[in-house]
Design an enzyme around this catalytic site. Structure first.
Site, mmCIF file in Angstrom:
data_model
loop_
_atom_site.group_PDB
_atom_site.id
_atom_site.type_symbol
_atom_site.label_atom_id
_atom_site.label_comp_id
_atom_site.label_asym_id
_atom_site.label_seq_id
_atom_site.Cartn_x
_atom_site.Cartn_y
_atom_site.Cartn_z
ATOM 1 N N ASN B 222 0.833 -1.200 0.000
ATOM 2 C CA ASN B 222 0.000 0.000 0.000
ATOM 3 C C ASN B 222 0.874 1.258 0.000
ATOM 4 O O ASN B 222 2.007 1.242 0.472
ATOM 5 C CB ASN B 222 -0.879 0.016 1.253
ATOM 6 C CG ASN B 222 -2.130 0.840 1.048
ATOM 7 O OD1 ASN B 222 -3.059 0.376 0.387
ATOM 8 N ND2 ASN B 222 -2.146 2.068 1.559
ATOM 9 N N ASP B 319 -4.615 1.937 -7.228
ATOM 10 C CA ASP B 319 -4.738 2.649 -5.956
ATOM 11 C C ASP B 319 -4.370 1.662 -4.868
ATOM 12 O O ASP B 319 -4.022 0.524 -5.156
ATOM 13 C CB ASP B 319 -6.178 3.131 -5.742
ATOM 14 C CG ASP B 319 -6.279 4.649 -5.848
ATOM 15 O OD1 ASP B 319 -5.505 5.337 -5.166
ATOM 16 O OD2 ASP B 319 -7.113 5.124 -6.639
ATOM 17 N N ASP B 320 -4.498 2.112 -3.610
ATOM 18 C CA ASP B 320 -4.265 1.251 -2.453
ATOM 19 C C ASP B 320 -2.904 0.543 -2.534
ATOM 20 O O ASP B 320 -1.877 1.186 -2.419
ATOM 21 C CB ASP B 320 -5.401 0.218 -2.313
ATOM 22 C CG ASP B 320 -6.760 0.866 -2.036
ATOM 23 O OD1 ASP B 320 -6.792 2.104 -1.935
ATOM 24 O OD2 ASP B 320 -7.767 0.160 -1.938
ATOM 25 N N HIS B 321 -2.920 -0.769 -2.775
ATOM 26 C CA HIS B 321 -1.658 -1.528 -2.779
ATOM 27 C C HIS B 321 -0.995 -1.505 -4.154
ATOM 28 O O HIS B 321 -0.492 -2.499 -4.634
ATOM 29 C CB HIS B 321 -1.921 -2.983 -2.385
ATOM 30 C CG HIS B 321 -2.454 -3.139 -1.004
ATOM 31 N ND1 HIS B 321 -3.779 -2.918 -0.689
ATOM 32 C CD2 HIS B 321 -1.845 -3.460 0.161
ATOM 33 C CE1 HIS B 321 -3.962 -3.123 0.601
ATOM 34 N NE2 HIS B 321 -2.822 -3.453 1.144
#
Lengths: 728, 728
Positions: B222, B319-321
């Site tokens: 992330n 996005d995120d990870h």
């Protein structure tokens, strides 16, 4: 004026003018002059000289005899200039050295070996170009650089003689002196020049038997003032405190011998920044200043000895050719000057004069100067000017400081005949002179009530630049605005440097330390804040009860994740883009606080530093804008930190500062006595004579209450710009 | 919608929700969904899965099995944290490592030898404390430093395991999931973890026979998001592009073997600045990024191979990870992802998705997310929220970009049942879906009219951070505001780094180079401007006809007397306090100029960089404030330089930028065709289909004229936020 002693005559220096004898003598009488002076461009006639006044005669030793200067062109004063950058479009670049500079001011010094003294730089990389890759065409004043990198910028640091002395050049051009000869400054560093000057002075002293005071204007080296040839950029570089004008191969060689190492042109040119007082000085530059100061004092003393031997007094004008004299330096007393004269617009300048040690007489030369136009070309004594209003405003600025720190004399300069068309000016100067003498009399009766703690202002310059930043008021420069407020506040102030803190710590009687200025400036401190010893000394001092006031970008430099290196004391830091990925703690605005108690409406600091954030919930935000604290208070150990995001000299800010000083010093309970309720008024109580002086700094009538030591109020009404002197 | 093809079904991804089967199928019909997805916190029921839609199933491989995570605590993901500074009051300092951090997110890694991996610093001096002078109390998570310097600040760089995966932590807390288990992120760097993940995935694929598309959320690491324990500072550090979360002793050892040198904790901690994308990356950090990117792609490929082997497609959530995946990197195509999904609020994010190479399908996940509150805690699908208005505003932002660069699909995420109380939202999404499909259809017919030159944006990141600064829109960040304007303008844009310029020069088809940002940022370039080769390359390119647009503090760094190292091209520089002793050339404001022709009233750039001055009379000042130029134009050789003192995404500024690009490119005569007269409207002409699309970006009705290629005007009326599609 409501009360106080009436002293009609004395302590006033009048500029006399040949051809206007009657006017001179009339105004001497009205203004209560006890001394008459000449000015650059005026002479005194025998009639004036014989009228029974003390006679001040001005002399500027480095422009006394242009014939000698012409005959000794290699003894003219010099400086390093950096040529304007030239971008190489091929494998060579041709640099016209004086292009962009005022050719009537400078002449390239082609006599001293350029390869020994000059340097050529690739300013795109910052690297020096080896000396074998450039050649000077001495005839054309052009340097050609070989093997250039295409599209890189090249400059030459070169030595130039100054062939028009800057102050007389300014006076000449401002007053339209037409084809009057251009005076050239000679350099006293050479034994030959020294011999010439001493001879000349000796004869001059004999030739001026009626002169009581020799006013040196000033010693030898003018502040830096490089002019340009473009009407869009008349002044390329001007710095009131800089030593740029003191260099010469001779002096540089002497320096090497004395100090065991050599300076280069780049030590003075600094990539075109020169020796600006606003920037943190290098140790090498400080060494040079010290070396030249020693020389100026030593040779200056020889001149003053002649004056004293002739039975006259010696005064120094604290301006113009003052560089190297350093009235706040250790050696100044060794000159044995009798008096010091400072031209002033503001309170801080009056304090600058009042605070100098080593002289017995301190004199303020008031403005406006009796010239048709002012320093910025604005009309003064001519159509469109209002010299009386100018004079009233300058005086009300200065008057505040005279309540705190006394000077001995005031005076004017310039062409006296110009006042003939301004009778209200003549009236006002008469009134002002009375006011000055009254205040001086009271102040001589003893010190006024002053805060029970001392304030120290911490800068890279310290004591050497006490009560000054860089010449006259620089509006918007936070420290300059601040010292203007401080100059009239009832607190004792001293100026300390980072070296002082390292060597001696913070003086015992100091309870509040102020650091004020923009990042990387001499005022904030720049690289000094990378010295952990400085940071830890201040931290310890605050932890143990000291008060820190940080203004604008205090202790700012890029070291680790912090920007303000004293953020832990101030409770705030600044986002400059380096920490955008870090959230900032939320804060609530304090509803009321001792520091902001007298604030009404929005605080106006002029220009604020933005992006300020609190370091945590222990920081009390007293004022903010757009989420950026503007005034904050923070405890650390038993001490305190206050932050202000800017500063402008204004009544409300002066009061806010006054309160911040007391809060930082943990001395709130001492605040009140001998303080005016109305921020447009200020007062001083003199316990010795038990007099109370109350002044109105505004152009409106004001009512104010002054609390005495028992907390009982004294009501005072004041005319616009007025003064009341009350016997208690 | 006035015209255009009507495509009822397809290209829309609906978030389904078990328990709301009827709603799911009804909205799938109304919104024309062809795919149904689950979300974090929702599942799909058999009824939904069997309804004949393509099924997207989300999977986050690093939080798939908390039991395995609990059983392998040494395989959790780690990061370096810097402890909050502690000021030593004596000769020792005790530092509680996690003090100030959210203890539910982190656990100190006491298993890997702290002396091997951690570092202790005296942050007052910047020096590291020798390892024999500090000890860890593993039980208490406290480091004690001996022989401290009194009043110095000490910090510890230490390794912490993340014991609550950040995105599920955010969702958990935002949605009040109470005592639901805290998911922990496992680190795929270890062979054991890899084996577990591949096994798990293989089984998961078997268990999801109806799933057509596996949506990875995302790969493994992330973006950095360190939480604090204080409600006043919930997020201590968050950086969408930073690799802080990718470290572990194992990976650091692998790096040393592969690259031949070792990184330290301080390479990641940077005095507390961490690896912020806003700051100029070091070469060491770039090496680390490259190393981790190679690993993420290599292991990711193994996962995707399994997906493909199971006959399914693999999409990645951008996005995120996403850290380590680098969709704009060279290796991204090697993943063999089928699709890429980006959640978007703005045009630049849509361009980010549209411009990624190496996938065949690009999908936008629109906002608002079907959550009760938005990213900043503001109400959305609950009392006080207006999700329809939010959605309209986001869509109108995004729509501009879709005229220029196509994407293939749109979709929503979250809890579908929340829309039940917002019928106007349901209606609006239906309309939006139609609009999207119409525009996509037209765009697929060929490229629209585009400027006859290319624009390159020069940053320290270059292509790797094309169309993005650091996550969602950062209001006030000049480059972010700028790329939002660029995203809808009819110009081709690429992003280049300083290394690109050194290695390959400026691409031949580029006619305008933009450098935009604050001094020392990755966006402006910081230390790269000390490289003479960069400066001379750009200088040469402009001299030979290139156009440079500098915004805010372009090319700023302290080198010599200049601040903007390209001041000679831009014709302006900035006073930051270093050159206060140098006067600035006077300038006159130009009465009219091509660039500012459509400006009415005062230009609003949000926050301007102040203290700008012209370098000479060759600089044309088109707008200024308080003596500081805000828009200027300057010729250099056969090229041109434009300076803007700030930038904010707004219709007038977008037009000003559009014109500045043409002027800088010396292409004024090409300006006009297929440009709207009304700055609140924009248009795109598609020569392939001979269609003209005109959009209204404002919430008012607008009239506009569009000039065709022959200069003939086409009149268009537009509803608020409306669109017109005209067959020519």
């Amino acid at each position: 004026m409501d009360t106080g002693e009436s002293v009609k005559k004395g302590s006033f220096t009048l500029p006399g003018e040949a051809g206007y004898e009657a006017l001179t003598l009339e105004l001497a009488e009205r203004w209560g002059a006890d001394a008459i002076r000449d000015s650059d461009g005026t002479v005194l006639s025998d009639e004036i000289v014989a009228a029974g006044f003390n006679i001040y005669s001005t002399i500027c030793l480095v422009r006394i005899d242009n014939a000698w200067a012409r005959a000794n062109p290699d003894k003219l004063q010099q400086n390093f200039l950096m040529s304007y950058p030239v971008i190489a479009e091929g494998d060579a670049a041709s640099i016209d050295l004086l292009s962009g500079y005022f050719r009537e001011q400078f002449r390239v010094n082609v006599g001293d070996d350029p390869k020994a003294w000059w340097q050529v730089f690739d300013r795109t990389t910052g690297e020096e170009v080896p000396a074998d890759l450039w050649e000077l065409d001495a005839e054309r004043g052009v340097v050609t650089v070989r093997d250039t990198q295409r599209w890189h910028k090249y400059t030459v640091n070169f030595l130039a003689y100054r062939i028009w002395e800057a102050i007389s050049m300014y006076n000449h051009i401002t007053n339209g002196w037409g084809d009057r000869e251009h005076l050239m400054p000679i350099d006293p560093i050479y034994p030959e020049t020294q011999a010439f000057i001493l001879n000349y002075l000796e004869k001059w002293l004999q030739d001026h038997p009626r002169t009581g005071i020799v006013r040196f204007t000033s010693m030898f080296y003018n502040f830096a003032w490089f002019w340009g040839d473009s009407p869009e950029l008349r002044y390329v570089y001007s710095d009131w405190g800089a030593y740029d004008n003191t260099v010469s191969p001779y002096a540089l060689r002497e320096f090497s011998k004395a100090r065991g190492y050599s300076l280069t042109s780049e030590d003075f040119v600094n990539g075109g920044l020169y020796c600006s007082s606003h920037n943190v000085p290098s140790q090498r530059y400080r060494d040079w200043m010290d070396f030249m100061n020693a020389f100026v004092v030593a040779f200056g003393r020889k001149c003053i000895d002649l004056v004293h031997a002739a039975g006259k007094e010696a005064y120094m004008f604290y301006d113009d050719h003052w560089v190297g004299t350093e009235p706040y330096g250790e050696r100044f007393k060794d000159f044995t000057f009798d008096g010091l004269i400072k031209c002033v617009f503001n309170a801080f300048e009056a304090r600058l004069c009042a605070g100098a040690q080593g002289v017995k007489t301190r004199e303020l030369r008031l403005h406006p100067y009796l010239f048709p136009t002012g320093l910025k070309g604005e009309p003064t004594f001519k159509e469109g000017g209002d010299p009386t209003l100018d004079c009233r405003r300058f005086w009300v600025n200065i008057r505040r400081s005279l309540l705190r720190a006394p000077v001995d004399r005031i005076g004017l300069g310039g062409y006296l005949h110009l006042v003939q068309d301004f009778p209200d000016f003549v009236d006002y100067v008469e009134q002002l002179g009375q006011e000055f003498k009254t205040l001086r009399g009271i102040r001589r009766g003893g010190r006024p009530y002053t805060a029970p703690f001392k304030v120290a202002v911490l800068t890279a310059w310290g004591k050497l630049r006490s009560w000054i930043c860089n010449g006259h008021m620089i509006h918007g420069l936070e420290l300059n605005e601040l010292i203007e407020s401080l100059a009239g506040l009832p607190v004792d102030v001293e100026f300390v440097s980072f070296d002082d803190v390292l060597e001696k710590g913070i003086p015992d009687d100091v309870k509040v330390l102020v650091n004020c200025g923009r990042a990387h400036s001499a005022w904030s401190g720049g690289r000094h804040w990378q010295d952990g010893e400085i940071v830890s000394r201040v931290t310890e001092w605050v932890a143990q009860g000291g008060g820190l006031i940080g203004i604008a970008e205090p202790s700012a430099c890029e070291l680790g994740g912090q920007y303000f290196q004293l953020a832990h004391l101030l409770g705030v830091d600044r986002e400059t883009g380096r920490t955008l990925s870090k959230d900032k703690p939320l804060y609530k605005k304090a509803s009321a606080h001792f520091i902001t108690q007298d604030v009404t409406g929005e605080i106006d600091f002029g220009k604020d530093v933005d992006g300020i954030f609190v370091t945590g919930s222990a920081t009390h935000v007293l004022a903010d804008r757009d989420g950026s604290p503007r005034v904050s208070a923070h405890n650390f150990g038993t001490g305190r930190g206050v932050y202000l995001s800017g500063y402008k000299f204004a009544p409300q800010n002066t009061r806010l500062l006054h309160r911040a000083l007391y809060w930082a010093a943990s001395a709130e309970s001492d605040f009140g006595p001998w303080t005016c309720s109305n921020i447009h008024t200020e007062c001083a109580h003199y316990p010795g004579s038990n007099k109370l002086v109350v002044i109105n700094n505004s152009e409106k009538k004001q009512e104010t209450l002054v609390l005495n030591s028992n907390g009982n109020p004294i009501e005072v009404s004041l005319d616009p710009l007025g003064i009341q002197i009350i016997d208690l």
